[in-house]
Design a protein around this motif. Structure first.
Motif, PDB file in Angstrom:
ATOM      1  N   HIS A 285       1.020  -1.261   0.281  1.00 18.77           N
ATOM      2  CA  HIS A 285      -0.069  -0.098   0.015  1.00 18.77           C
ATOM      3  C   HIS A 285       0.822   1.165  -0.122  1.00 18.77           C
ATOM      4  CE1 HIS A 285      -2.945   2.833   1.152  1.00 18.77           C
ATOM      5  NE2 HIS A 285      -4.057   1.969   0.881  1.00 18.77           N
ATOM      6  N   GLN A 286       0.499   2.355  -0.780  1.00 16.37           N
ATOM      7  CA  GLN A 286       1.259   3.340  -0.682  1.00 16.37           C
ATOM      8  C   GLN A 286       1.600   4.080   0.576  1.00 16.37           C
ATOM      9  OE1 GLN A 286      -0.865   5.970  -3.280  1.00 16.37           O
ATOM     10  NE2 GLN A 286       0.736   7.199  -4.211  1.00 16.37           N
ATOM     11  N   ARG A 287       0.505   3.800   1.533  1.00 17.90           N
ATOM     12  CA  ARG A 287       0.877   4.388   2.609  1.00 17.90           C
ATOM     13  C   ARG A 287       1.072   3.492   4.030  1.00 17.90           C
ATOM     14  NH1 ARG A 287      -4.524   7.417   3.576  1.00 17.90           N
ATOM     15  NH2 ARG A 287      -5.159   6.643   1.764  1.00 17.90           N
ATOM     16  N   VAL A 288       1.719   2.273   3.563  1.00 25.21           N
ATOM     17  CA  VAL A 288       2.354   1.441   4.292  1.00 25.21           C
ATOM     18  C   VAL A 288       3.932   1.444   3.977  1.00 25.21           C
ATOM     19  CG1 VAL A 288       2.645  -0.954   5.249  1.00 25.21           C
ATOM     20  CG2 VAL A 288       0.544  -0.088   4.515  1.00 25.21           C
ATOM     21  N   ILE A 289       4.611   1.961   5.013  1.00 22.52           N
ATOM     22  CA  ILE A 289       6.058   2.444   4.652  1.00 22.52           C
ATOM     23  C   ILE A 289       6.808   1.720   5.515  1.00 22.52           C
ATOM     24  CG2 ILE A 289       7.788   4.371   4.333  1.00 22.52           C
ATOM     25  CD1 ILE A 289       5.049   6.177   3.796  1.00 22.52           C
ATOM     26  N   ASN A 290       8.052   1.117   5.079  1.00 20.03           N
ATOM     27  CA  ASN A 290       8.972   0.358   5.640  1.00 20.03           C
ATOM     28  C   ASN A 290      10.144   1.083   5.758  1.00 20.03           C
ATOM     29  OD1 ASN A 290       7.319  -2.030   6.759  1.00 20.03           O
ATOM     30  ND2 ASN A 290       7.047  -2.399   4.401  1.00 20.03           N
ATOM     31  N   ILE A 291      10.707   1.383   6.693  1.00 18.10           N
ATOM     32  CA  ILE A 291      12.268   2.192   6.805  1.00 18.10           C
ATOM     33  C   ILE A 291      12.984   1.366   7.468  1.00 18.10           C
ATOM     34  CG2 ILE A 291      13.154   4.250   7.451  1.00 18.10           C
ATOM     35  CD1 ILE A 291      12.053   4.904   4.674  1.00 18.10           C
ATOM     36  N   LEU A 292      14.311   1.041   6.882  1.00 18.47           N
ATOM     37  CA  LEU A 292      15.100   0.341   7.854  1.00 18.47           C
ATOM     38  C   LEU A 292      16.359   1.338   8.273  1.00 18.47           C
ATOM     39  CD1 LEU A 292      16.113  -2.924   8.579  1.00 18.47           C
ATOM     40  CD2 LEU A 292      17.818  -2.120   6.884  1.00 18.47           C
ATOM     41  N   ARG A 293      16.922   1.436   9.365  1.00 19.29           N
ATOM     42  CA  ARG A 293      17.862   2.112   9.565  1.00 19.29           C
ATOM     43  C   ARG A 293      19.115   0.867   9.767  1.00 19.29           C
ATOM     44  NH1 ARG A 293      21.527   4.285  13.481  1.00 19.29           N
ATOM     45  NH2 ARG A 293      20.608   3.502  15.370  1.00 19.29           N
ATOM     46  N   PRO A 294      20.132   0.847   9.109  1.00 19.59           N
ATOM     47  CA  PRO A 294      20.989  -0.142   9.020  1.00 19.59           C
ATOM     48  C   PRO A 294      21.748   0.036  10.486  1.00 19.59           C
ATOM     49  CG  PRO A 294      21.179   0.692   6.771  1.00 19.59           C
ATOM     50  CD  PRO A 294      20.146   1.834   7.731  1.00 19.59           C
ATOM     51  N   GLY A 295      21.861  -1.245  11.043  1.00 19.10           N
ATOM     52  CA  GLY A 295      22.766  -1.143  12.460  1.00 19.10           C
ATOM     53  C   GLY A 295      21.769  -0.875  13.708  1.00 19.10           C
ATOM     54  N   GLY A 296      20.568  -0.520  13.357  1.00 19.56           N
ATOM     55  CA  GLY A 296      19.508  -0.185  14.448  1.00 19.56           C
ATOM     56  C   GLY A 296      19.237  -1.433  15.240  1.00 19.56           C
ATOM     57  N   ASP A 297      19.041  -1.108  16.594  1.00 22.76           N
ATOM     58  CA  ASP A 297      18.483  -2.328  17.437  1.00 22.76           C
ATOM     59  C   ASP A 297      17.318  -2.142  17.998  1.00 22.76           C
ATOM     60  OD1 ASP A 297      19.142  -0.721  19.633  1.00 22.76           O
ATOM     61  OD2 ASP A 297      21.099  -1.743  19.857  1.00 22.76           O
ATOM     62  N   HIS A 298      16.741  -2.699  19.100  1.00 21.86           N
ATOM     63  CA  HIS A 298      15.494  -2.609  19.623  1.00 21.86           C
ATOM     64  C   HIS A 298      15.275  -1.074  20.077  1.00 21.86           C
ATOM     65  CE1 HIS A 298      11.634  -4.466  20.313  1.00 21.86           C
ATOM     66  NE2 HIS A 298      11.609  -4.258  21.935  1.00 21.86           N
ATOM     67  N   SER A 299      16.185  -0.524  20.766  1.00 19.49           N
ATOM     68  CA  SER A 299      15.881   0.589  21.399  1.00 19.49           C
ATOM     69  C   SER A 299      16.744   1.768  20.952  1.00 19.49           C
ATOM     70  CB  SER A 299      15.676   0.537  22.989  1.00 19.49           C
ATOM     71  OG  SER A 299      14.884  -0.376  23.110  1.00 19.49           O
ATOM     72  N   SER A 300      17.486   1.575  19.911  1.00 18.55           N
ATOM     73  CA  SER A 300      18.552   2.752  19.758  1.00 18.55           C
ATOM     74  C   SER A 300      17.991   3.785  19.060  1.00 18.55           C
ATOM     75  CB  SER A 300      19.627   1.940  18.475  1.00 18.55           C
ATOM     76  OG  SER A 300      18.934   1.618  17.377  1.00 18.55           O
ATOM     77  N   THR A 301      16.897   3.936  18.896  1.00 16.50           N
ATOM     78  CA  THR A 301      16.173   5.046  18.235  1.00 16.50           C
ATOM     79  C   THR A 301      16.052   6.094  19.133  1.00 16.50           C
ATOM     80  OG1 THR A 301      14.934   3.434  16.515  1.00 16.50           O
ATOM     81  CG2 THR A 301      14.001   5.789  16.789  1.00 16.50           C
ATOM     82  N   PHE A 302      15.689   5.431  20.498  1.00 14.91           N
ATOM     83  CA  PHE A 302      15.488   6.471  21.465  1.00 14.91           C
ATOM     84  C   PHE A 302      16.636   7.012  22.201  1.00 14.91           C
ATOM     85  CE2 PHE A 302      11.715   3.454  21.218  1.00 14.91           C
ATOM     86  CZ  PHE A 302      11.029   4.234  20.638  1.00 14.91           C
ATOM     87  N   SER A 303      17.715   6.668  21.595  1.00 17.48           N
ATOM     88  CA  SER A 303      18.944   7.198  22.425  1.00 17.48           C
ATOM     89  C   SER A 303      18.876   8.836  21.998  1.00 17.48           C
ATOM     90  CB  SER A 303      20.253   6.486  21.757  1.00 17.48           C
ATOM     91  OG  SER A 303      20.402   6.980  20.399  1.00 17.48           O
ATOM     92  N   ASP A 304      19.684   9.421  23.181  1.00 19.93           N
ATOM     93  CA  ASP A 304      19.720  10.919  23.026  1.00 19.93           C
ATOM     94  C   ASP A 304      20.054  11.365  21.602  1.00 19.93           C
ATOM     95  OD1 ASP A 304      18.877  11.146  25.532  1.00 19.93           O
ATOM     96  OD2 ASP A 304      20.598  11.319  26.695  1.00 19.93           O
TER      97      ASP A 304
END
Lengths: 376, 350
Positions: A285-304
């Motif tokens: 679907h045009q509005r289902v967007i999968n974005i991958l951050r290489p090297g990302g783990d379970h909670s690294s997105t929330f780091s400062d």
């Protein structure tokens, strides 16, 4: 190619990094543009000559359209005149006689874009075995990023573990989430734009993503706005496209990391789950967007150091429905994810039954051995 | 300074009619010429030359121009006061006899369906009352000077050692109309006053209504359409939903939100734009709680939706909340004005 991407290529090469960054950020946060170079200079904090060079470069690249506009000469008015005003020789804003007072010609740079989507209010849902400190960080970020108040609901359901594994308690959390949304929406009625509260946008992490997905399935009258899932353990074949088509959800951003171990293991322990936070959603679907951050783990997105950058380059464009502006320099778009569920034996609840069964068998054997040993 | 049009001209009324035709909006003149397959033009001078040529060639007659004038003359460039009329109000007045009796009582029966003079006096006077089963209208006319700037005739002279600058205007005589219009089935009535009339529009309105009230006494009880509400409603429609989609045919150019002791003004930088199109301004607008403000004033470009054709054009309205007044900018047609009235009623009731 979006205006921002084109501008990144077309901007004069000798611009300072700061000015370049300011230009791209300004463009990404702007809808339509209609201004002279002098005003652009103010927005970019550069001198008029530099602003003119930038505007001309963007006009050459087709980002801006350069137009000679006729402006009302009255000092208090200065509006760009419409064709009607010019045809009737009378400014339709201030009433100035344009035969008596000749309009002033001004070079203006134009960009016509659809309006960005507005964020109404937000709900954040954390995962298991945490109280989700990232929710407060995100709230503070939102407070700083928007010039108006975005009501922000931090929903916390406790630091659970076993509750996420058992069907009965899972249902309880889903029900509680639905009730929380309804109650908050009712509180906001009449306060946002003076009308009915819009559907909330949602940011959910880990087991929070599972709750959100199942709430949508459980209650077909529940309506959510744009949904951001981080470290999602929802089954990758979850039919998001159907929920979007029936307007229960506006759009889904699945923010994945390829080093997310809990997501890979989720299928083993949480019934009706899967590693969508690693492989993406298969729903096309045009509005289902999968974005991958290489090297990302379970909670690294929330780091400062990551949260603000991720919000700025990925989440905010997504929430604004500027899907093409989502950063692709540090991220990979997963356009055609493939996934097959693990064999039933390796999926919850079978795995849980086997695990508990094994523990019971081992315990029984241990007890028997102990009894025999004592008897001997 | 030259005189042309209705006053001081000869030509058996044709010059007068041509003078009136040339006072209409350029867009309408162009459309009229196009419909008659006459060469167009872009200035009043070219229009006049082309019209005269078409008349000389027999392509165009006086009757054609008169018919066209009925649709476009005296509509637009007016201040409008709109009234919400109770549905039962028209029951008896639909009948010709009742209307005639009322007009008799008021001493106005001789004006029923009277012709409008091509050469009216200089005082605004009730010229005709038109009535049929669909509605009633009162039309006031007076001769008015329309000044057309003729820059090419400007000159400078030295008089007694002083440099004097003369600015040239061509004086054309037009029929200025004020109207009271009531369409029975619409539940709407309106007073329309020409933009160039006296500045005190409320006094002018009351003067017109005093005459109307002698025929329709119940008019005194009709509520005016709440223009403050219309202003804030138009702003919301222009703002659109969360997705930013505005499908209401509304483009709001400026709005003044009136607080208790100060106000907020939003305005686009181009007449062809809307302040809602600017993301940063929209963000600020999003912080405004509409319920805490009153619609003070607004400039809106509205594509009528009520009874409007698919190709309806965008019309410019300026709304004054406190005075419950709407300025219809630019020339319009009879149908367009009624489409606007119906939309205003819808927005006020939203």
């Amino acid at each position: 190619v979006t205006p921002v991407a084109r501008a990144a290529i077309a901007a004069p090469a000798d611009l300072s990094l700061q000015t370049r960054a300011r230009l791209l950020r300004w463009l990404s946060l702007t809808d339509s543009v209609d201004l002279p170079a002098a005003l652009l200079a103010g927005h970019l904090a550069v001198d008029v000559i530099t602003a003119t060079r930038i505007a001309e470069a963007l006009a050459t690249a087709g980002v801006f359209e350069c137009r000679q506009a006729q402006v009302c000469p009255q000092p208090e008015c200065q509006i760009v005149l419409s064709e009607d005003s010019l045809s009737e020789r009378s400014c339709q804003t201030c009433g100035a006689d344009l035969t008596e007072f000749e309009p002033r010609t001004e070079v203006r740079y134009l960009l016509e874009r659809p309006r960005a989507r507005d964020v109404g209010w937000l709900v954040a849902v954390h995962g298991i075995r945490t109280r989700g400190p990232w929710q407060e960080q995100l709230q503070w970020l939102i407070d700083r990023q928007f010039t108006r108040t975005i009501p922000f609901k931090n929903w916390k359901y406790g630091r659970i573990l076993v509750g996420s594994l058992l069907l009965a308690s899972q249902r309880k959390y889903v029900r509680r989430f639905i009730d929380q949304i309804r109650s908050a929406q009712s509180d906001l009625n009449g306060t946002l734009r003076g009308g009915p509260a819009p559907a909330p946008d949602v940011v959910a992490h880990s087991f929070g993503s599972w709750i959100v997905a199942h709430a949508i399935q459980e209650d077909s009258t529940l309506i959510l706005g744009s949904v951001i899932l981080v470290g999602s353990i929802v089954a990758p074949d979850w039919p998001w496209g159907q929920f979007i088509d029936r307007r229960q959800v506006t759009a889904v951003l699945n923010y994945c990391g390829d080093r997310d171990i809990p997501v890979r293991l989720a299928e083993l322990f949480v019934p009706d789950s899967g590693p969508s936070g690693v492989v993406g959603f298969t729903s096309r679907h045009q509005r289902v967007i999968n974005i991958l951050r290489p090297g990302g783990d379970h909670s690294s997105t929330f780091s400062d150091d990551r949260l603000a950058v991720t919000f700025d380059t990925v989440w905010r464009p997504f929430l604004s429905a500027r899907y093409d502006d989502i950063d692709t320099r540090e991220h990979v778009r997963l356009d055609t994810p493939q996934w097959l569920p693990a064999p039933r034996l390796l999926r919850a609840p079978t795995t849980l039954v086997l695990l508990v069964g094994s523990i019971l068998v081992l315990a029984t054997i241990a007890i028997i051995v102990a009894v025999i040993a004592r008897a001997g | 300074v030259s005189d042309s049009g209705a006053r001081g001209s000869e030509g058996g009324g044709l010059d007068q009619i041509l003078g009136l035709a040339l006072l209409q909006g350029n867009r309408f003149i162009r459309e009229f010429l196009r419909s008659k397959q006459i060469r167009l033009g872009s200035t009043k001078e070219q229009f006049e030359a082309n019209l005269r040529e078409a008349i000389a060639d027999g392509k165009l007659g006086r009757a054609d121009i008169e018919e066209w004038l009925r649709e476009v003359e005296g509509w637009g460039n007016q201040h409008l006061y709109a009234f919400d009329v109770p549905s039962a109000a028209s029951n008896r007045l639909r009948h010709r006899k009742t209307m005639l009796a009322r007009l008799d009582n008021a001493g106005l029966s001789k004006l029923l369906d009277a012709d409008i003079s091509l050469d009216p006096g200089e005082e605004l006077a009730l010229a005709t009352i038109r009535h049929n089963e669909d509605g009633v209208s009162f039309l006031w006319v007076r001769a008015d000077r329309a000044l057309i700037r003729r820059k090419e005739l400007d000159r400078y002279e030295e008089l007694d050692g002083d440099e004097i600058e003369f600015h040239a205007y061509e004086r054309r005589w037009s029929r200025v109309a004020a109207r009271f219009e009531w369409r029975f089935d619409s539940g709407l009535a309106a007073v329309l006053i020409n933009r160039s009339e006296a500045r005190d529009y409320a006094a002018q309105r009351d003067l017109l209504l005093a005459t109307v009230d002698t025929v329709i006494p119940a008019r005194r009880g009709w509520q005016m359409i709440d223009i403050s509400k219309v202003i804030t409603e138009l702003d919301s429609r222009g703002l659109g939903g969360q997705q930013g989609v505005n499908d209401a045919g509304v483009r709001v150019n400026s709005t003044v939100f009136q607080g208790a002791a100060a106000n907020i003004r939003f305005r686009a930088s181009a007449e062809a734009g809307s302040y809602h199109d600017d993301a940063a301004v929209r963000e600020v607008r999003g912080a405004v709680d509409r319920s805490k403000f009153v619609g003070g004033a607004g400039d809106c470009y509205l594509t009528p939706t009520a009874n409007a054709p698919n190709n309806a054009r965008e019309l410019h309205l300026r709304l004054y909340g406190q005075e419950q007044r709407t300025l219809l900018w630019g020339k319009m047609t009879l149908d367009e004005v009624w489409q606007i009235l119906l939309d205003l009623k819808t927005y006020a009731a939203a």
